[in-house]
Scaffold this motif. Sequence first.
Motif, PDB file in Angstrom:
ATOM      1  N   LEU A 172      84.007  28.780  57.421  1.00  0.00           N
ATOM      2  CA  LEU A 172      83.057  29.688  56.791  1.00  0.00           C
ATOM      3  C   LEU A 172      82.467  29.049  55.541  1.00  0.00           C
ATOM      4  CD1 LEU A 172      85.035  33.061  56.987  1.00  0.00           C
ATOM      5  CD2 LEU A 172      83.550  32.013  58.697  1.00  0.00           C
ATOM      6  N   GLY A 173      81.256  29.452  55.209  1.00  0.00           N
ATOM      7  CA  GLY A 173      80.609  28.982  53.993  1.00  0.00           C
ATOM      8  C   GLY A 173      80.104  30.160  53.193  1.00  0.00           C
ATOM      9  N   VAL A 174      79.623  29.868  52.001  1.00  0.00           N
ATOM     10  CA  VAL A 174      79.125  30.930  51.140  1.00  0.00           C
ATOM     11  C   VAL A 174      77.959  31.664  51.797  1.00  0.00           C
ATOM     12  CG1 VAL A 174      77.572  29.363  49.885  1.00  0.00           C
ATOM     13  CG2 VAL A 174      78.348  31.483  48.791  1.00  0.00           C
ATOM     14  N   GLY A 175      77.147  30.939  52.587  1.00  0.00           N
ATOM     15  CA  GLY A 175      76.026  31.571  53.280  1.00  0.00           C
ATOM     16  C   GLY A 175      76.488  32.598  54.287  1.00  0.00           C
ATOM     17  N   THR A 176      77.612  32.340  54.957  1.00  0.00           N
ATOM     18  CA  THR A 176      78.163  33.285  55.928  1.00  0.00           C
ATOM     19  C   THR A 176      78.568  34.587  55.244  1.00  0.00           C
ATOM     20  OG1 THR A 176      79.060  31.388  57.136  1.00  0.00           O
ATOM     21  CG2 THR A 176      79.874  33.560  57.761  1.00  0.00           C
ATOM     22  N   ILE A 177      79.277  34.461  54.134  1.00  0.00           N
ATOM     23  CA  ILE A 177      79.763  35.639  53.414  1.00  0.00           C
ATOM     24  C   ILE A 177      78.599  36.440  52.844  1.00  0.00           C
ATOM     25  CG2 ILE A 177      81.260  36.459  51.581  1.00  0.00           C
ATOM     26  CD1 ILE A 177      82.675  35.009  53.922  1.00  0.00           C
ATOM     27  N   THR A 179      75.475  36.509  53.836  1.00  0.00           N
ATOM     28  CA  THR A 179      74.723  37.134  54.926  1.00  0.00           C
ATOM     29  C   THR A 179      75.443  38.370  55.445  1.00  0.00           C
ATOM     30  OG1 THR A 179      73.857  34.963  55.564  1.00  0.00           O
ATOM     31  CG2 THR A 179      73.646  36.731  57.160  1.00  0.00           C
ATOM     32  N   ALA A 180      76.759  38.259  55.623  1.00  0.00           N
ATOM     33  CA  ALA A 180      77.531  39.383  56.140  1.00  0.00           C
ATOM     34  C   ALA A 180      77.477  40.583  55.209  1.00  0.00           C
ATOM     35  CB  ALA A 180      78.981  38.957  56.371  1.00  0.00           C
ATOM     36  N   LEU A 181      77.491  40.343  53.896  1.00  0.00           N
ATOM     37  CA  LEU A 181      77.532  41.434  52.930  1.00  0.00           C
ATOM     38  C   LEU A 181      76.162  42.030  52.624  1.00  0.00           C
ATOM     39  CD1 LEU A 181      80.123  40.040  50.348  1.00  0.00           C
ATOM     40  CD2 LEU A 181      80.484  41.833  52.049  1.00  0.00           C
ATOM     41  N   PHE A 182      75.125  41.189  52.629  1.00  0.00           N
ATOM     42  CA  PHE A 182      73.848  41.645  52.088  1.00  0.00           C
ATOM     43  C   PHE A 182      72.717  41.785  53.102  1.00  0.00           C
ATOM     44  CE2 PHE A 182      76.020  39.787  48.390  1.00  0.00           C
ATOM     45  CZ  PHE A 182      75.961  40.869  47.533  1.00  0.00           C
ATOM     46  N   MET A 183      72.876  41.260  54.317  1.00  0.00           N
ATOM     47  CA  MET A 183      71.754  41.322  55.246  1.00  0.00           C
ATOM     48  C   MET A 183      71.410  42.755  55.624  1.00  0.00           C
ATOM     49  SD  MET A 183      70.956  39.214  58.720  1.00  0.00           S
ATOM     50  CE  MET A 183      69.375  39.488  59.541  1.00  0.00           C
ATOM     51  N   GLY A 184      72.438  43.582  55.874  1.00  0.00           N
ATOM     52  CA  GLY A 184      72.173  44.976  56.223  1.00  0.00           C
ATOM     53  C   GLY A 184      71.416  45.732  55.141  1.00  0.00           C
ATOM     54  N   PRO A 185      71.941  45.785  53.911  1.00  0.00           N
ATOM     55  CA  PRO A 185      71.238  46.502  52.840  1.00  0.00           C
ATOM     56  C   PRO A 185      69.852  45.932  52.532  1.00  0.00           C
ATOM     57  CG  PRO A 185      73.526  46.141  52.246  1.00  0.00           C
ATOM     58  CD  PRO A 185      73.291  45.362  53.504  1.00  0.00           C
ATOM     59  N   LEU A 186      69.714  44.606  52.533  1.00  0.00           N
ATOM     60  CA  LEU A 186      68.421  44.015  52.179  1.00  0.00           C
ATOM     61  C   LEU A 186      67.387  44.243  53.281  1.00  0.00           C
ATOM     62  CD1 LEU A 186      66.929  42.502  50.000  1.00  0.00           C
ATOM     63  CD2 LEU A 186      67.753  40.335  50.957  1.00  0.00           C
TER      64      LEU A 186
END
Length: 207
Positions: A172-177, A179-186
């Motif tokens: 995993l990378g920082v981009g994965t985390i 994306t997982a946390l912020f893609m839905g709300p954004l």
Amino acid sequence: MYQLRRIIMAFCGVILCGFCVGMLQKANLGVDPFTCFVTGIANIFSSTYSTFYLILTGVLLILVFILKRHYIGVATVINLFFTGVAADAMHHLLDLMLPHPSLVMRGTLMAVAIVFTCLAAALYFTADLGVSAYDAIALIAAYQYRLLPFKYCRMITDGLCVLVGFLFNVTLGVGTIITALFMGPLTQWFRTHLAEPMLTHRQGAVA
């Protein structure tokens, strides 16, 4: 004319999403959650990513067809045939322009890609001409079964994908985390404040 504008909106969203995938690949700071999930499942069977991408996408398409075939449409087809082409084209262009990007440049590419991925998703979700099989799962949970607001449904599906990838040896990378946390709300923010007003205004103009 209104239908044509919806098709253009969907096409632009899918192509933009593909460009963003290429940017994330170039940034090399973590893959998106669905890629993480597919890679994890492929690792279980010691198989290739491309093989299980087709298998899992096919299974999800069947599930979506059963639950809510409305989400399968022209944008689904565009997604299947053009996302990969757009991603490869962007990655190739960035290889030419930035053969050895610094960490700061990679971080910038990642941030820009995540933001515009959410904008792209908002565009083709709002066009309502079909979505990718994976995107449809959170939409069905939110809008057909009303389990939770979309942003939380997307966070849950993304989180589960990342968990599966992590359990089966995907790095995993920082981009994965992020994306997982912020893609839905954004994505929901872009739908509410940009994509939906844009489509409503155009529909009113045509009427």
